[in-house]
Design an enzyme around this catalytic site. Structure first.
Site, PDB file in Angstrom:
ATOM      1  N   ASP A   1      -7.474  22.039  -8.646  1.00  9.82           N
ATOM      2  CA  ASP A   1      -7.485  20.938  -9.552  1.00  9.82           C
ATOM      3  C   ASP A   1      -6.955  21.504 -10.907  1.00  9.82           C
ATOM      4  OD1 ASP A   1      -8.588  19.301 -11.584  1.00  9.82           O
ATOM      5  OD2 ASP A   1     -10.570  18.967 -10.446  1.00  9.82           O
TER       6      ASP A   1
ATOM      7  N   LYS B   1      -7.193  11.461 -17.190  1.00  2.00           N
ATOM      8  CA  LYS B   1      -7.440  12.045 -18.406  1.00  2.00           C
ATOM      9  C   LYS B   1      -6.202  12.072 -19.192  1.00  2.00           C
ATOM     10  CE  LYS B   1     -11.544  12.792 -16.245  1.00  2.00           C
ATOM     11  NZ  LYS B   1     -11.757  13.634 -15.566  1.00  2.00           N
TER      12      LYS B   1
ATOM     13  N   TYR C   1     -16.319  20.368 -10.436  1.00  3.11           N
ATOM     14  CA  TYR C   1     -16.691  18.907 -10.602  1.00  3.11           C
ATOM     15  C   TYR C   1     -17.714  18.464  -9.886  1.00  3.11           C
ATOM     16  CZ  TYR C   1     -15.470  14.071 -12.218  1.00  3.11           C
ATOM     17  OH  TYR C   1     -15.777  12.909 -12.810  1.00  3.11           O
TER      18      TYR C   1
ATOM     19  N   ARG D   1       0.855  -1.288   0.061  1.00  8.10           N
ATOM     20  CA  ARG D   1       0.050   0.055  -0.018  1.00  8.10           C
ATOM     21  C   ARG D   1       0.684   1.256  -0.127  1.00  8.10           C
ATOM     22  NH1 ARG D   1      -3.426  -1.468   4.317  1.00  8.10           N
ATOM     23  NH2 ARG D   1      -2.136  -0.363   5.593  1.00  8.10           N
TER      24      ARG D   1
HETATM   25  C1  LIG Z   1     -12.558  13.561 -14.220  1.00  8.82           C
HETATM   26  C2  LIG Z   1     -12.262  14.804 -13.326  1.00  8.82           C
HETATM   27  C3  LIG Z   1     -12.193  14.477 -11.748  1.00  8.82           C
HETATM   28  C4  LIG Z   1     -12.114  13.255 -11.254  1.00  8.82           C
HETATM   29  O1  LIG Z   1     -11.213  12.193 -11.856  1.00  8.82           O
HETATM   30  P1  LIG Z   1     -11.506  10.618 -11.797  1.00  8.82           P
HETATM   31  O2  LIG Z   1     -10.287  10.220 -12.071  1.00  8.82           O
HETATM   32  O3  LIG Z   1     -12.695  10.406 -12.881  1.00  8.82           O
HETATM   33  O4  LIG Z   1     -12.195  10.230 -10.239  1.00  8.82           O
HETATM   34  C5  LIG Z   1     -11.620  15.696 -11.160  1.00  8.82           C
HETATM   35  N1  LIG Z   1     -11.614  16.880 -11.532  1.00  8.82           N
HETATM   36  C6  LIG Z   1     -11.726  17.201 -13.193  1.00  8.82           C
HETATM   37  C7  LIG Z   1     -11.494  18.482 -13.665  1.00  8.82           C
HETATM   38  C8  LIG Z   1     -12.133  15.961 -13.667  1.00  8.82           C
HETATM   39  O5  LIG Z   1     -12.219  16.295 -15.185  1.00  8.82           O
END
Ligand SMILES: *Cc1c(COP(=O)(O)O)cnc(C)c1O
Length: 409
Positions: free
Chosen positions: A196, A221, A124, A70
């Site tokens: 973010d 992403k 988000y 972990r």
């Molecule tokens: C997709 C996304 C998230 C969350 O990510 P996951 O890996 O799908 O949990 C958070 N912030 C933004 C801006 C996103 O586009």
């Protein structure tokens, strides 16, 4: 041995090496790669201690060696170090099973019961839901602020405000936030600023150099880039790192070594992929801005986007995701447009090689500032297909939208 062992005063790659060189070389220490190009996939729960003394040394300093799966393996350390090297002022990074868990853990790390967190109204959406949990389970209050607030954030801050989250640009509606102004005010009351940074990645926006203390990426992403892994990462300044690390470890946040290997594979080509996403998306966005069915293109690099001035000042590039406000029409007209589309498929997430379209519907969630727009909002992800093919698919879709809209009128 582990990424934390880096000399914090050693110059970070940004000064010495270009983006693509850092992407290619990051985290590839010979003791981790063991003579091959990529670090092996260490599938591990149990790690073995040679002796009682080794075991005790591990207990005393679990980050100095392999300890338990972990806590990570060389596959994880390699990815952590590569990600940290991209974010100037980053001290270290932790890996999470998703972007959402990365953000919620970061929010939790800096907020105690009785304190408040400030979230942007364009946040988000799953993070908006987390605010409910923060209140019910941890007694942390939430207030939502308008995304364009800038220095006006001062009106929302008080001495109980522990965290300010920024999402820049918002990933559905693309307002660009003035992070330096928000951070200056937040730091006056001692709040931690979490950014973010999923949209731009550190290649195009250096979140920690613009006042954020913590930079979160949904690696799902662009880092992974192929729509086949969920992962999040948090990179923190030296000051913010200890709390983040402690909370992540206590909550048992970890990522699988297989997923780390896939994320490392994606990371190596992030620069060239982003350059192509950027060029194609700008081409499509400028073309869309001229279509009569389009009321507004919300792409941070276009002057029509809220916060465009801040974008020009603070960002060094744009990526493949942006919004389009259609001229009039209703949801059934949008369905007529997008259901038959050949290349733009309807789906969550983005950052892979494929184009996507998503009905955004911000009016359903906003609370700080009502959403008013000329028509329905679509979010587009421009993938790596040929731009001419993408435009043709969109042109056919817009013609269907117009026909359905004008028939109803
Ligand atoms: C997709 C996304 C998230 C969350 O990510 P996951 O890996 O799908 O949990 C958070 N912030 C933004 C801006 C996103 O586009």
């Amino acid at each position: 041995m582990t990424p934390s062992d880096q000399d914090p005063k050693a110059p970070r790659g940004r000064n010495a090496l270009g983006d693509n060189t850092r992407l290619v070389t990051g985290g590839r220490r010979p003791e981790w790669t063991q003579g091959v190009v990529n670090p092996p996939v260490f599938r591990a729960s149990t790690c073995l201690f040679e002796t009682y003394a080794d075991f005790d040394a591990g207990i005393a300093d679990p980050d100095s060696r392999l300890f338990y799966g972990r806590r990570g393996t060389p596959t994880h350390w390699s990815l952590r170090e590569a990600l940290t090297g991209l974010e100037p002022n980053g001290h270290d990074s932790w890996l999470f099973p998703s972007g959402v868990s990365a953000i919620t853990t970061a929010l939790m790390a800096y907020c105690k019961p009785g304190q408040r967190m400030l979230l942007p109204d364009n946040v988000y959406e799953p993070i908006r839901s987390y605010a409910q949990t923060a209140q019910e389970h941890f007694g942390v209050e939430t207030a939502f602020y308008p995304p364009g607030v800038g220095a006006g954030i001062a009106d929302y801050l008080d001495d109980r405000t522990a965290v300010v989250l920024v999402e820049t640009p918002g990933s559905l509606t693309f307002e660009v936030a003035d992070v330096p102004a928000i951070a200056a005010a937040a730091h006056q009351v001692g709040a931690t600023v979490i950014a973010d940074n999923t949209w731009a990645t550190p290649l195009y926006y250096e979140a920690l150099s613009h006042g954020a203390d913590v930079s979160v990426i949904s690696c799902t992403k662009y880092v992974v880039g192929h729509s086949d892994v969920l992962m999040g990462s948090v990179t923190a300044t030296a000051r913010a790192w200890p709390k983040l690390k402690k909370m992540a470890v206590r909550l048992g946040m970890t990522a699988s070594a297989d997923d780390c290997a896939l994320a490392l594979r994606g990371l190596r080509t992030l620069g060239v992929r982003l350059a192509q996403h950027q060029a194609s998306a700008l081409d499509v966005a400028h073309w869309l801005a001229e279509q009569p069915e389009v009321a507004e293109v919300r792409h941070p690099a276009l002057a029509s986007c809220p916060g465009h001035e801040v974008f020009k000042r603070d960002f060094t590039g744009s990526t493949g995701l942006f919004g389009v406000v259609l001229e009039g029409g209703q949801e059934s007209d949008v369905a007529a447009m997008i259901d038959p589309m050949k290349l733009f498929k309807i789906g969550f997430s983005w950052g892979g090689y494929e184009s996507l379209v998503l009905p955004a519907r911000p009016e359903r969630v906003r609370t700080a500032e009502p959403w008013t727009a000329a028509g329905p909002v679509l979010r587009l992800h421009i993938g790596l297909e040929d731009v001419a093919d993408l435009k043709a698919d969109l042109a056919d879709g817009l013609a269907r939208f117009r026909a359905a809209r004008d028939r109803a009128a």
